[in-house]
Design a protein around this motif. Structure first.
Motif, short mmCIF file in Angstrom:
data_model
loop_
_atom_site.label_atom_id
_atom_site.label_comp_id
_atom_site.label_asym_id
_atom_site.label_seq_id
_atom_site.Cartn_x
_atom_site.Cartn_y
_atom_site.Cartn_z
N GLU A 70 0.82 -1.21 0.00
CA GLU A 70 0.00 0.00 0.00
C GLU A 70 0.85 1.27 0.00
N ILE A 71 1.88 1.31 0.85
CA ILE A 71 2.70 2.53 0.88
C ILE A 71 3.58 2.64 -0.36
N HIS A 72 3.93 1.49 -0.95
CA HIS A 72 4.73 1.50 -2.18
C HIS A 72 3.97 2.20 -3.31
N HIS A 73 2.66 2.03 -3.33
CA HIS A 73 1.83 2.68 -4.36
C HIS A 73 1.55 4.15 -4.04
N GLN A 74 1.68 4.53 -2.78
CA GLN A 74 1.35 5.89 -2.35
C GLN A 74 2.54 6.84 -2.42
N TYR A 75 3.76 6.33 -2.23
CA TYR A 75 4.94 7.19 -2.14
C TYR A 75 5.99 6.78 -3.18
N ASP A 76 6.78 7.77 -3.62
CA ASP A 76 7.83 7.50 -4.59
C ASP A 76 9.01 6.78 -3.95
N TYR A 77 9.38 7.19 -2.75
CA TYR A 77 10.51 6.60 -2.03
C TYR A 77 10.11 6.30 -0.60
N ILE A 78 10.57 5.17 -0.10
CA ILE A 78 10.30 4.78 1.28
C ILE A 78 11.65 4.43 1.90
N ILE A 79 12.02 5.16 2.94
CA ILE A 79 13.29 4.95 3.62
C ILE A 79 12.99 4.41 5.01
#
Length: 176
Positions: A70-79
């Protein structure tokens, strides 16, 4: 937009929220209610939340996979700022579920043997490790002579001038 899951950033951004990643893992709260905006318009923060007794068990659940999708589809980068590889099983449980892992090694503190062991643990779990970050480097040592040109590497670059601005500037110079 980017989201950053970090332990120590809550205080730096002035958040008093005690809810975070742990509560999402335990399915106590939807992630949309816990992610916080920061002073940077395209940066959001997800804090750790309360400490869990067995976090790696939660990281291996299907609900964690669903959250990451879900967050992968919402944000460009996840750190994600995780615990040291050899300190707990958390990182080796989470790392195979993400795109890449950068291993941070502290110079003159972490031995080559421990660094190799950490990399082997990650590789054994099929983790993509595109690089290693070496921090606390003393650039005054002779081995780092070429890195002492900070003004060369940190010099601000002027934005390219548009053709209209260049023509306007040249026209002013001719009329003077």
């Amino acid at each position: 937009m980017a989201i950053c899951a970090a332990v120590a950033l809550r205080e730096k951004v002035g958040s008093d929220s005690r809810l975070g990643f742990s509560e999402i893992l335990q399915q106590e709260v939807p992630w949309q209610e816990v992610v916080m905006p920061t002073t940077y318009p395209s940066l959001f923060l997800l804090t750790r939340g309360k400490a869990l007794p067995q976090p790696s068990e939660h990281l291996l659940r299907d609900s964690t996979d669903q959250f990451l999708k879900e967050i992968h589809h919402q944000y460009d980068y996840i750190i994600i700022d995780s615990s040291p590889v050899l300190a707990a099983d958390d990182t080796t449980s989470l790392a195979p579920k993400i795109d890449a892992t950068l291993l941070v090694v502290r110079l003159s503190h972490t031995s080559a043997r421990l660094t190799k062991k950490a990399l082997e643990l990650l590789y054994n779990r099929q983790v993509n490790v595109p690089g290693i970050i070496l921090n606390y480097v003393d650039t005054s040592l002779p081995e780092y002579y070429y890195y002492q040109y900070s003004e060369y590497y940190n010099r601000p670059v002027a934005p390219p001038e548009s053709a209209a601005a260049a023509q306007h500037r040249t026209g002013q110079a001719q009329s003077s």
